[in-house]
Structure formats: structure tokens, C-alpha cells
Design an enzyme around this catalytic site. Structure first.
Site, PDB file in Angstrom:
ATOM      1  N   SER A 140       0.861  -1.183   0.000  1.00 49.71           N
ATOM      2  CA  SER A 140       0.000   0.000   0.000  1.00 49.71           C
ATOM      3  C   SER A 140       0.892   1.226   0.000  1.00 49.71           C
ATOM      4  O   SER A 140       2.034   1.177   0.479  1.00 49.71           O
ATOM      5  CB  SER A 140      -0.875   0.019   1.261  1.00 49.71           C
ATOM      6  N   TYR A 153      -1.630  -1.130  10.395  1.00 53.18           N
ATOM      7  CA  TYR A 153      -1.692  -1.280   8.935  1.00 53.18           C
ATOM      8  C   TYR A 153      -0.423  -0.719   8.299  1.00 53.18           C
ATOM      9  O   TYR A 153       0.191  -1.366   7.438  1.00 53.18           O
ATOM     10  CB  TYR A 153      -2.934  -0.544   8.420  1.00 53.18           C
TER      11      TYR A 153
HETATM   12  N1  LIG Z   1      -8.676  -0.358  -1.932  1.00 50.01           N
HETATM   13  C1  LIG Z   1      -7.696   0.475  -1.628  1.00 50.01           C
HETATM   14  O1  LIG Z   1      -7.874   1.707  -1.663  1.00 50.01           O
HETATM   15  C2  LIG Z   1      -6.333  -0.078  -1.263  1.00 50.01           C
HETATM   16  C3  LIG Z   1      -5.277   0.833  -1.122  1.00 50.01           C
HETATM   17  C4  LIG Z   1      -4.015   0.363  -0.805  1.00 50.01           C
HETATM   18  C5  LIG Z   1      -3.819  -0.998  -0.616  1.00 50.01           C
HETATM   19  N2  LIG Z   1      -4.855  -1.851  -0.752  1.00 50.01           N
HETATM   20  C6  LIG Z   1      -4.578  -3.259  -0.531  1.00 50.01           C
HETATM   21  O2  LIG Z   1      -5.157  -4.051  -1.533  1.00 50.01           O
HETATM   22  C7  LIG Z   1      -5.440  -5.334  -1.002  1.00 50.01           C
HETATM   23  C8  LIG Z   1      -6.864  -5.725  -1.355  1.00 50.01           C
HETATM   24  O3  LIG Z   1      -7.756  -4.762  -0.825  1.00 50.01           O
HETATM   25  P1  LIG Z   1      -9.191  -4.483  -1.456  1.00 50.01           P
HETATM   26  O4  LIG Z   1      -9.351  -3.021  -1.500  1.00 50.01           O
HETATM   27  O5  LIG Z   1      -9.357  -5.275  -2.682  1.00 50.01           O
HETATM   28  O6  LIG Z   1     -10.122  -5.020  -0.269  1.00 50.01           O
HETATM   29  P2  LIG Z   1     -11.453  -5.906  -0.258  1.00 50.01           P
HETATM   30  O7  LIG Z   1     -12.022  -5.721   1.098  1.00 50.01           O
HETATM   31  O8  LIG Z   1     -12.309  -5.603  -1.443  1.00 50.01           O
HETATM   32  O9  LIG Z   1     -10.921  -7.402  -0.412  1.00 50.01           O
HETATM   33  C9  LIG Z   1     -10.139  -7.994   0.577  1.00 50.01           C
HETATM   34  C10 LIG Z   1     -10.468  -9.473   0.653  1.00 50.01           C
HETATM   35  O10 LIG Z   1      -9.606 -10.057   1.639  1.00 50.01           O
HETATM   36  C11 LIG Z   1     -10.367 -10.991   2.377  1.00 50.01           C
HETATM   37  N3  LIG Z   1      -9.769 -11.240   3.684  1.00 50.01           N
HETATM   38  C12 LIG Z   1      -9.820 -10.462   4.792  1.00 50.01           C
HETATM   39  N4  LIG Z   1      -9.191 -11.060   5.807  1.00 50.01           N
HETATM   40  C13 LIG Z   1      -8.718 -12.232   5.336  1.00 50.01           C
HETATM   41  C14 LIG Z   1      -7.991 -13.303   5.930  1.00 50.01           C
HETATM   42  N5  LIG Z   1      -7.640 -13.287   7.226  1.00 50.01           N
HETATM   43  N6  LIG Z   1      -7.654 -14.356   5.155  1.00 50.01           N
HETATM   44  C15 LIG Z   1      -8.036 -14.390   3.852  1.00 50.01           C
HETATM   45  N7  LIG Z   1      -8.747 -13.422   3.248  1.00 50.01           N
HETATM   46  C16 LIG Z   1      -9.072 -12.353   3.987  1.00 50.01           C
HETATM   47  C17 LIG Z   1     -11.747 -10.373   2.465  1.00 50.01           C
HETATM   48  O11 LIG Z   1     -12.750 -11.347   2.769  1.00 50.01           O
HETATM   49  C18 LIG Z   1     -11.913  -9.752   1.083  1.00 50.01           C
HETATM   50  O12 LIG Z   1     -12.530 -10.648   0.180  1.00 50.01           O
HETATM   51  C19 LIG Z   1      -5.147  -5.257   0.493  1.00 50.01           C
HETATM   52  O13 LIG Z   1      -3.855  -5.801   0.731  1.00 50.01           O
HETATM   53  C20 LIG Z   1      -5.164  -3.774   0.769  1.00 50.01           C
HETATM   54  O14 LIG Z   1      -4.369  -3.428   1.872  1.00 50.01           O
HETATM   55  C21 LIG Z   1      -6.114  -1.424  -1.072  1.00 50.01           C
END
Ligand SMILES: NC(=O)c1ccc[n+]([C@@H]2O[C@H](COP(=O)([O-])OP(=O)(O)OC[C@H]3O[C@@H](n4cnc5c(N)ncnc54)[C@H](O)[C@@H]3O)[C@@H](O)[C@H]2O)c1
Length: 250
Positions: A140, A153
């Protein structure tokens, strides 16, 4: 569809960036092992990929559970589907200042977001090495810059960057290990954020908008593939320019 060396294993594939990554790999002809703590969500993702002509199976996996990693690794080994590519994408987030985070909150976030990367190579280093494979970790921009109320985080994502670099030397030259650093990407993470919050985030990016999950997935697919054959131990920022300036460009 192009056929490739071996299956791709994705965590947190039931939603958002993980689901988009599963779709990108399936469209490129990969055999997709889609995993998530939400078994129903990931089952729906895999079913849609199969309906679309792709190869995918769904597996419930809590990445914080070491025994669950062992069990799934054994199941895949028995099916001759040990992964050549691993995408570590699952995360956990508790929004609160450091002094309000419980030990359990802190440990859970570090376990899900950071220690899961370690568990993935413990589970799959043999097939990764045999395949000349690749690991892509989803970090991130929090690894680079701070926002309020996200101490664990930020620490976990900073750790993912350091661990990416570390693993890249431990498993070189057989396995490449890289990391993407997404900025504000429109997934369900943003469901609770109103229009004002979304447009503030959009204005932070020089491209003037939030990103889409498929725009991160495309970079993950690239890093895992032959086009990135001389890239290891590094990060690619996918943030629309969010971290390039301290001014509000909007
Ligand atoms: N969306 C953003 O703005 C953003 C920004 C920076 C980084 N990220 C990173 O991108 C990645 C995905 O995020 P996203 O936005 O797609 O989120 P999201 O919530 O849409 O998807 C995350 C998924 O991870 C699953 N999950 C949660 N805990 C878990 C566990 N213990 N074991 C297995 N699965 C688990 C959830 O059920 C969900 O399906 C993450 O690593 C997040 O930190 C996202």
C-alpha cells in the site's frame, strides 16, 4: 488463452483487487487457485471465471491460520496443483490510534497483512522454486506515507516492502518477489466513505480519480509474467500519482 507453467494462488480473492487479479490471470490462461476467508464470496468469484471459460477453484483460507495453510498446501500437492505464482493480497485493518488498539487488534493486523507473506513462502517455496516462479505482494502507499489511525496497517505494509526485498534475495535466482503499492482503489473498502471523502482522495491523485481494481491487477499480472523477468525485490506504485506531491492537485 495462453497456457503457462503452473497455477496461481491468490489470497483475499473474494473481492476487490484480489477478485480482479483472479480474473486477469484467468483471462491470461492461468489455472487460478482463488482463496479467501469468505468462502461464499470466493466461490462466486471462481464460478464466474469458470462460466467465462477460465480455470479456477475456490478455497476458504484464513491467512492468519498456519494450520489452514498446511492443509491447503497438502490438498494442492495431492492434486498436483502446487502454485508457480503466489499473490499475497489479503489484509486486515482496524482504524484507531495506537493507544486504542488492543493487543489482539494489533496482532491480528500484523498476522493477516504481514505474517501471511511468510506463511505463503513456507507453504509453497518448493513449487515456486521448481517452476522458476514469482511472488507478488500487495502492499500500500501506506508503506510510504502516513494517514491517521492506521498504525498497525502502516507497520504491516512497511514490513511487506522489507520482506519482499528480503525474500527476493533468499529465493534468487529461482523466484522473483515483488510488491505493488496501490493508492486509493475503488473497492468495498470505500463503501463507508461518502462523496466528499472520495473526491478528496481523487484530488490527491494527479490523475484526478480513484483507481479501479483491474488497474492494479494488470500490474500484478505483469510482475508475475515473463515481461518482468529482470525485476525482483522491488515495488511498483499504482496510485495515480497520489504520493508524488504534497499539494492538492485537484
Ligand atoms: N482499496 C484500496 O484503496 C487499497 C489501497 C491500498 C492498498 N490496498 C490493498 O489491496 C489489497 C486488497 O484490498 P481491497 O481493496 O481489494 O479489499 P477488499 O475488502 O475488497 O478485499 C479484501 C479481501 O480479503 C479478504 N480477507 C480479509 N481477511 C482475510 C484473511 N484473514 N484471510 C483471507 N482473506 C481475507 C476479504 O474477505 C476480502 O474478500 C489489500 O492488501 C489492501 O491493503 C487497497
Amino acid at each position: 488463452r495462453r497456457m503457462t507453467a503452473g497455477p496461481v494462488f491468490i489470497t483475499g480473492a473474494g473481492s476487490g483487487i484480489g477478485a480482479a487479479t483472479a480474473a486477469a490471470f484467468a483471462a491470461a490462461g492461468h489455472d487460478v487457485i482463488a482463496t479467501d476467508i469468505d468462502g461464499a464470496a470466493v466461490a462466486a468469484v471462481a464460478a464466474a471465471l469458470v462460466a467465462d471459460g477460465g480455470r479456477a477453484t475456490a478455497h476458504r483460507l484464513d491467512v492468519a491460520d498456519p494450520e489452514a495453510w498446511d492443509a491447503l498446501a497438502a490438498e494442492l500437492r495431492a492434486a498436483d496443483r502446487s502454485p508457480a505464482i503466489v499473490v499475497n493480497n489479503a489484509y486486515a485493518l482496524v482504524d484507531a490510534p495506537a493507544h486504542e488498539q488492543t493487543e489482539a487488534d494489533w496482532n491480528r493486523q500484523l498476522s493477516v497483512t504481514l505474517s501471511s507473506v511468510y506463511r505463503s513462502v513456507r507453504a509453497f517455496h518448493a513449487s515456486l522454486e521448481a517452476a522458476g516462479g514469482s511472488v507478488v505482494n500487495v502492499g500500500s502507499v501506506h508503506a510510504l506515507v502516513a494517514w491517521p489511525d492506521r498504525p498497525a496497517y502502516a507497520a504491516a505494509k512497511g514490513g511487506v516492502v522489507a520482506l519482499t526485498r528480503q525474500l527476493s534475495i533468499e529465493y534468487a535466482p529461482w523466484v522473483r518477489v515483488n510488491c505493488v503499492l496501490p493508492g486509493s482503489i475503488l473497492t468495498k473498502v470505500w463503501d463507508g466513505v461518502g462523496d466528499a471523502g472520495r473526491s478528496a482522495a481523487a484530488r490527491q491523485a494527479s490523475l484526478g480519480r480513484l483507481g479501479r481494481p483491474d488497474e492494479v491487477a494488470a500490474v500484478i499480472l505483469f510482475l508475475a509474467g515473463d515481461g518482468a523477468s529482470y525485476i525482483t525485490g522491488t515495488t511498483v506504485v499504482v496510485d495515480g500519482g497520489q504520493t508524488t506531491s504534497v499539494i492538492d492537485v485537484g
